[in-house]
Design a protein around this motif. Structure first.
Motif, PDB file in Angstrom:
ATOM      1  N   GLU A   1       0.844  -1.196   0.000  1.00  0.00           N
ATOM      2  CA  GLU A   1       0.000   0.000   0.000  1.00  0.00           C
ATOM      3  C   GLU A   1       0.875   1.239   0.000  1.00  0.00           C
ATOM      4  O   GLU A   1       0.495   2.286   0.512  1.00  0.00           O
ATOM      5  N   LEU A   2       2.065   1.104  -0.541  1.00  0.00           N
ATOM      6  CA  LEU A   2       3.027   2.198  -0.473  1.00  0.00           C
ATOM      7  C   LEU A   2       2.658   3.336  -1.428  1.00  0.00           C
ATOM      8  O   LEU A   2       1.951   3.146  -2.411  1.00  0.00           O
ATOM      9  N   HIS A   3       3.199   4.483  -1.104  1.00  0.00           N
ATOM     10  CA  HIS A   3       2.929   5.697  -1.867  1.00  0.00           C
ATOM     11  C   HIS A   3       4.278   6.349  -2.197  1.00  0.00           C
ATOM     12  O   HIS A   3       5.037   6.686  -1.294  1.00  0.00           O
ATOM     13  N   ALA A   4       4.583   6.489  -3.476  1.00  0.00           N
ATOM     14  CA  ALA A   4       5.854   7.117  -3.856  1.00  0.00           C
ATOM     15  C   ALA A   4       5.604   8.248  -4.833  1.00  0.00           C
ATOM     16  O   ALA A   4       4.925   8.077  -5.848  1.00  0.00           O
ATOM     17  N   ASP A   5       6.136   9.389  -4.501  1.00  0.00           N
ATOM     18  CA  ASP A   5       5.929  10.600  -5.297  1.00  0.00           C
ATOM     19  C   ASP A   5       7.296  11.095  -5.770  1.00  0.00           C
ATOM     20  O   ASP A   5       8.208  11.270  -4.962  1.00  0.00           O
ATOM     21  N   THR A   6       7.432  11.269  -7.067  1.00  0.00           N
ATOM     22  CA  THR A   6       8.633  11.889  -7.608  1.00  0.00           C
ATOM     23  C   THR A   6       8.207  13.164  -8.316  1.00  0.00           C
ATOM     24  O   THR A   6       7.334  13.139  -9.182  1.00  0.00           O
ATOM     25  N   THR A   7       8.782  14.251  -7.898  1.00  0.00           N
ATOM     26  CA  THR A   7       8.412  15.553  -8.441  1.00  0.00           C
ATOM     27  C   THR A   7       9.672  16.265  -8.920  1.00  0.00           C
ATOM     28  O   THR A   7      10.634  16.385  -8.164  1.00  0.00           O
ATOM     29  N   MET A   8       9.687  16.669 -10.179  1.00  0.00           N
ATOM     30  CA  MET A   8      10.881  17.322 -10.719  1.00  0.00           C
ATOM     31  C   MET A   8      10.503  18.655 -11.339  1.00  0.00           C
ATOM     32  O   MET A   8       9.544  18.734 -12.090  1.00  0.00           O
ATOM     33  N   VAL A   9      11.292  19.644 -11.013  1.00  0.00           N
ATOM     34  CA  VAL A   9      11.118  20.938 -11.663  1.00  0.00           C
ATOM     35  C   VAL A   9      12.427  21.244 -12.384  1.00  0.00           C
ATOM     36  O   VAL A   9      13.483  21.283 -11.756  1.00  0.00           O
ATOM     37  N   VAL A  10      12.359  21.382 -13.690  1.00  0.00           N
ATOM     38  CA  VAL A  10      13.559  21.704 -14.456  1.00  0.00           C
ATOM     39  C   VAL A  10      13.368  23.111 -15.005  1.00  0.00           C
ATOM     40  O   VAL A  10      12.431  23.376 -15.759  1.00  0.00           O
ATOM     41  N   ASP A  11      14.249  23.983 -14.587  1.00  0.00           N
ATOM     42  CA  ASP A  11      14.063  25.413 -14.855  1.00  0.00           C
ATOM     43  C   ASP A  11      15.144  25.893 -15.832  1.00  0.00           C
ATOM     44  O   ASP A  11      16.321  25.981 -15.483  1.00  0.00           O
TER      45      ASP A  11
ATOM     46  N   ARG B   1       9.801   6.168 -15.019  1.00  0.00           N
ATOM     47  CA  ARG B   1       9.021   4.948 -15.156  1.00  0.00           C
ATOM     48  C   ARG B   1       8.561   4.505 -13.775  1.00  0.00           C
ATOM     49  O   ARG B   1       9.307   4.650 -12.797  1.00  0.00           O
ATOM     50  N   ALA B   2       7.358   3.955 -13.725  1.00  0.00           N
ATOM     51  CA  ALA B   2       6.863   3.432 -12.456  1.00  0.00           C
ATOM     52  C   ALA B   2       6.308   2.036 -12.684  1.00  0.00           C
ATOM     53  O   ALA B   2       5.638   1.790 -13.692  1.00  0.00           O
ATOM     54  N   VAL B   3       6.622   1.129 -11.752  1.00  0.00           N
ATOM     55  CA  VAL B   3       6.019  -0.204 -11.759  1.00  0.00           C
ATOM     56  C   VAL B   3       5.241  -0.321 -10.456  1.00  0.00           C
ATOM     57  O   VAL B   3       5.803  -0.143  -9.371  1.00  0.00           O
ATOM     58  N   ILE B   4       3.953  -0.549 -10.585  1.00  0.00           N
ATOM     59  CA  ILE B   4       3.089  -0.485  -9.405  1.00  0.00           C
ATOM     60  C   ILE B   4       2.279  -1.769  -9.295  1.00  0.00           C
ATOM     61  O   ILE B   4       1.593  -2.163 -10.239  1.00  0.00           O
ATOM     62  N   ASP B   5       2.374  -2.411  -8.135  1.00  0.00           N
ATOM     63  CA  ASP B   5       1.623  -3.644  -7.902  1.00  0.00           C
ATOM     64  C   ASP B   5       0.692  -3.433  -6.701  1.00  0.00           C
ATOM     65  O   ASP B   5       0.768  -2.419  -6.006  1.00  0.00           O
ATOM     66  N   ASP B   6      -0.151  -4.409  -6.449  1.00  0.00           N
ATOM     67  CA  ASP B   6      -1.080  -4.406  -5.304  1.00  0.00           C
ATOM     68  C   ASP B   6      -1.899  -3.113  -5.292  1.00  0.00           C
ATOM     69  O   ASP B   6      -2.481  -2.754  -6.286  1.00  0.00           O
ATOM     70  N   ARG B   7      -1.884  -2.427  -4.122  1.00  0.00           N
ATOM     71  CA  ARG B   7      -2.646  -1.176  -4.017  1.00  0.00           C
ATOM     72  C   ARG B   7      -1.707   0.025  -3.949  1.00  0.00           C
ATOM     73  O   ARG B   7      -2.032   1.056  -3.373  1.00  0.00           O
ATOM     74  N   GLY B   8      -0.514  -0.145  -4.513  1.00  0.00           N
ATOM     75  CA  GLY B   8       0.470   0.932  -4.480  1.00  0.00           C
ATOM     76  C   GLY B   8       0.033   2.136  -5.310  1.00  0.00           C
ATOM     77  O   GLY B   8      -0.807   2.029  -6.208  1.00  0.00           O
ATOM     78  N   ARG B   9       0.617   3.269  -4.969  1.00  0.00           N
ATOM     79  CA  ARG B   9       0.298   4.490  -5.702  1.00  0.00           C
ATOM     80  C   ARG B   9       1.591   5.221  -6.032  1.00  0.00           C
ATOM     81  O   ARG B   9       2.406   5.500  -5.154  1.00  0.00           O
ATOM     82  N   SER B  10       1.763   5.504  -7.301  1.00  0.00           N
ATOM     83  CA  SER B  10       2.948   6.240  -7.729  1.00  0.00           C
ATOM     84  C   SER B  10       2.508   7.578  -8.320  1.00  0.00           C
ATOM     85  O   SER B  10       1.559   7.643  -9.090  1.00  0.00           O
ATOM     86  N   VAL B  11       3.221   8.598  -7.917  1.00  0.00           N
ATOM     87  CA  VAL B  11       2.922   9.941  -8.415  1.00  0.00           C
ATOM     88  C   VAL B  11       4.141  10.445  -9.169  1.00  0.00           C
ATOM     89  O   VAL B  11       5.265  10.290  -8.694  1.00  0.00           O
ATOM     90  N   PHE B  12       3.919  10.978 -10.333  1.00  0.00           N
ATOM     91  CA  PHE B  12       5.015  11.683 -10.980  1.00  0.00           C
ATOM     92  C   PHE B  12       4.532  13.053 -11.444  1.00  0.00           C
ATOM     93  O   PHE B  12       3.592  13.173 -12.203  1.00  0.00           O
ATOM     94  N   GLN B  13       5.201  14.071 -10.948  1.00  0.00           N
ATOM     95  CA  GLN B  13       4.920  15.427 -11.406  1.00  0.00           C
ATOM     96  C   GLN B  13       6.194  15.979 -12.029  1.00  0.00           C
ATOM     97  O   GLN B  13       7.254  15.915 -11.426  1.00  0.00           O
ATOM     98  N   GLY B  14       6.086  16.474 -13.226  1.00  0.00           N
ATOM     99  CA  GLY B  14       7.269  17.027 -13.868  1.00  0.00           C
ATOM    100  C   GLY B  14       6.944  18.377 -14.478  1.00  0.00           C
ATOM    101  O   GLY B  14       6.053  18.488 -15.305  1.00  0.00           O
ATOM    102  N   ARG B  15       7.627  19.384 -14.008  1.00  0.00           N
ATOM    103  CA  ARG B  15       7.397  20.715 -14.575  1.00  0.00           C
ATOM    104  C   ARG B  15       8.650  21.182 -15.284  1.00  0.00           C
ATOM    105  O   ARG B  15       9.755  21.086 -14.746  1.00  0.00           O
ATOM    106  N   ILE B  16       8.451  21.647 -16.500  1.00  0.00           N
ATOM    107  CA  ILE B  16       9.563  22.248 -17.227  1.00  0.00           C
ATOM    108  C   ILE B  16       9.238  23.727 -17.377  1.00  0.00           C
ATOM    109  O   ILE B  16       8.181  24.088 -17.901  1.00  0.00           O
TER     110      ILE B  16
END
Lengths: 440, 250
Positions: free
Chosen positions: A297-307, A320-335
């Motif tokens: 049930e893990l939660h992993a957030d990767t957030t990148m701001v490239v300025d 890339r994210a590989v998510i099994d079970d009830r896991g939640r992966s977040v990716f936010q990327g701002r350029i």
């Protein structure tokens, strides 16, 4: 809104965390003042919450609720456990610098193997000997992000690494963070400065020792990459499955320089990795990549701001994210492409592989383009493993699990192969394989 | 004992029955052609023999050297010596062909309790076979079938056939999408693998392929059954008269 945390347990409210920790926080000269004002910045918002756009998928106020008391100094018994864990994650040929529960431990580190091309000091030593006008302010610098301010206020230790102009450090420097405690928090901060034309590779590993549980680790790294310098930075976070890891990287890259960044999160109940990369000199190339490997049930957030602040720079991001079970992966990327940043070439792709029906991937790519004559693009996809590929491999003799593992590895490889050093690529691949094996 | 015995096989896909009681016996060393119009169930038969998910066997049996094939996982069937050459081989980005070949070969050998191939032996063998099939070495470094032409994909299937040394090869519409030259190279590769210990089932819509891979037995399928079997001359008869006569018979 000054105090936002519930006051039900006054011992644990964050204001008291700072008050309680104050006596143990290293720092002479202006340092206590810098810490106090950083804490004020934190207190204005408290823990980030979903009302804040950058934290909408990772509501720390709801997810962790409180900041735990500062971890005590590790005792001899804790160091024994820490040593075992630190050795398990050693990268090939790397020079290890070990922090246990937020404190640098020279006895567990390879100080004798440090090359002459770099200078390493502990943050504690730098802050204790701080005098007005020195680098303490820079090392403890903050942004508007409250979690980084909290880190500046409470940082107990870390590493301050400088590589002088033209120096090339051959062996990777591996900073290993080991947590040994239960229901405590750690605050570490490192500072890295690469002079003009300098080269270095930094690996940062987060692990937990036996019996460590429910802890919160808050780390920050500030890196200045000089003109024509080159930095490889690899981060691998494998926190205990009920622990919290929040890591922030603030990196400024000079002209004609190269940054090769990779982040892998493969455990931890709640993880947030946030990178703020600013391209501050022309002709620079940034490659920022990473993977989230999530199950349970893990939660992993990767957030990148490239300025992109200046013209003629290139940035490439593959997550890339590989998510099994009830896991939640977040990716936010701002350029961000600022008005001056003509001829910027920036792309970002994020793909998620969902291995179960309950797995969740949230992806938020954002382009903020304020200049003309730029090439920018982003792509985001998510989906399950392709059954026709799985069957093809099975029909060739691979058991179903092996077939799926091979396809998952290939999927992760799209991001991992961007790591230029073969040694470090193998190190990350081995950790990813370890994660895959653990799920079987 | 026959190598492959399909007995009164009935197969459904979702709610529709595709095979309505198909019977077929293939002995070692024989090459059988299965011909028939689109939708007659040829590919379904090949998929069910290989163990592709999504098919429900409602009746009948498939025995391979007397063992119940339907009880085995697809990988177990492969290790026993069943090989399906796909009509449309899939592309697998990120898995280098060489790595795939070695992983698959060693998985089969492991399942049979045999030692893994040593690296030099493996490389030698791959080089030999790929040379005979006109497969350049750099193709083997690329992702499996990624960016391969139709002909290259089919040659890659034949390459695997040669490496894995199966005792039963099922070629599903090997000629689809191939020009004459590509067809000839692939067919030569297949012919080189004919042996008294190995059987082949060649599934095709057109007689053309059978000019290159000459069968011992030809079966005509229509509406989920074998409606006629004969020698290689049956294929020529079909080419001349079409499938119409058999559709009525079914």
């Amino acid at each position: 809104m000054k105090q936002v945390l519930p006051k039900a347990d006054p011992e644990r409210a964050s204001g008291n965390v700072f008050a309680a920790a104050r006596g143990r926080l290293p720092g002479a000269g202006l340092v206590p003042q810098i810490r106090a004002s950083a804490f004020e910045v934190y207190e204005r918002t408290g823990l980030p919450h979903r009302g804040m756009e950058d934290w909408k998928y990772t509501d720390l106020r709801a997810l962790i609720g409180e900041v735990l008391p500062l971890a005590p100094r590790p005792d001899a018994e804790a160091l024994v456990r820490a040593k075992v864990s630190a050795e398990q994650v050693s990268a090939d040929q790397a020079v290890k610098l070990v922090l246990v529960d937020g404190i640098f431990v020279p006895e567990l580190s390879d100080l004798g193997r440090l090359e002459n091309e770099l200078v390493v000091r502990s943050l504690r030593e730098v802050l204790e000997n701080s005098a007005p006008g020195d680098m303490a302010g820079l090392v403890l610098s903050t942004t508007t992000d409250s979690i980084i301010s909290l880190n500046a206020a409470l940082a107990t230790d870390g590493l301050v690494i400088t590589v002088a102009d033209g120096n090339a450090v051959k062996r990777p420097i591996q900073i290993v963070h080991v947590a040994t405690g239960a229901s405590v928090s750690t605050f570490t901060r490192s500072y890295l400065q690469l002079g003009k034309g300098a080269h270095a590779a930094i690996v940062e590993s987060f692990v937990s020792a036996e019996r460590a549980s429910g802890y919160q680790a808050n780390d920050a790294i500030i890196a200045l990459v000089g003109n024509e310098a080159s930095l490889s930075y690899i981060r691998v976070a494998a926190a205990a499955s009920d622990a919290v890891n929040i890591s922030s990287a603030i990196i400024a890259v000079g002209a004609r320089a190269k940054l090769d960044l990779f982040s892998m999160t493969c455990s931890g109940s709640i993880s947030r990795y946030q990178g703020f990369i600013s391209l501050a000199g022309e002709g620079t190339k940034v490659s920022a990549n990473g993977v989230n490997l999530i199950r349970g049930e893990l939660h992993a957030d990767t957030t990148m701001v490239v300025d992109h602040a200046v013209p003629h720079c290139t940035s490439r991001e593959k997550f890339r994210a590989v998510i099994d079970d009830r896991g939640r992966s977040v990716f936010q990327g701002r350029i961000v492409v600022r008005p001056a940043a003509r001829k910027t070439d920036a792309t970002l792709t994020t793909r998620a592989l969902l291995l179960s029906d309950q797995a969740e991937a949230d992806s938020k790519p954002e382009l903020e383009i304020l200049a003309d004559d730029v090439t920018c693009g982003h792509g985001a996809t998510s989906g399950a493993l392709d059954n026709s590929l799985v069957f093809y491999l099975r029909a060739r003799g691979l058991p179903e699990k092996d077939a799926k593992s091979l396809l998952i590895k290939a999927f992760l490889g799209e991001s991992i192969e961007e790591i230029t050093s073969e040694n470090l690529r193998d190190f990350v691949t081995a950790q990813a394989e370890h994660w895959l094996q653990a799920g079987r | 004992m026959a190598l492959l015995e399909v007995k009164d096989l009935k197969v459904r896909v979702e709610e529709r029955e595709i095979l309505h009681g198909l019977t077929l016996t293939v002995n070692e060393g024989e090459v059988h052609a299965i011909m028939g119009p689109n939708g007659s169930g040829k590919s379904t038969l090949s998929h069910v023999i290989a163990g592709k998910p999504g098919y429900e066997v409602t009746d009948g049996q498939i025995l391979f050297r007397g063992e119940d094939l339907l009880e085995m996982e697809p990988n177990e069937r492969a290790a026993k010596g069943v090989f399906l050459a796909f009509q449309y081989p899939v592309e697998i980005p990120g898995v280098a062909t060489m790595n795939f070949l070695r992983t698959a070969l060693n998985a089969q050998r492991k399942a049979r309790g045999e030692d893994e191939y040593s690296t030099p032996d493996f490389l030698k063998k791959v080089r030999e076979v790929s040379k005979s099939l006109n497969i350049p070495q750099d193709m083997l470094k690329r992702g499996v079938n990624v960016g391969f032409s139709g002909g290259e994909k089919k040659r890659n299937e034949v390459l695997q056939m040669a490496l894995f040394e199966p005792s039963l090869c099922i070629l599903d519409e090997m000629d689809s999408g191939l020009d004459i030259d590509a067809l000839r190279i692939a067919a030569d590769g297949v012919n080189a693998l004919r042996s008294p210990k190995r059987a082949m089932v060649v599934i095709t819509h057109y007689q053309r392929l059978l000019n290159y891979i000459v069968p011992d037995v030809v079966h005509v399928m229509s509406k989920g059954r074998v409606v006629k079997s004969g020698g290689k001359e049956l294929a020529l008869e079909l080419e001349a008269c079409g499938y119409g006569q058999f559709e009525d018979a079914a």
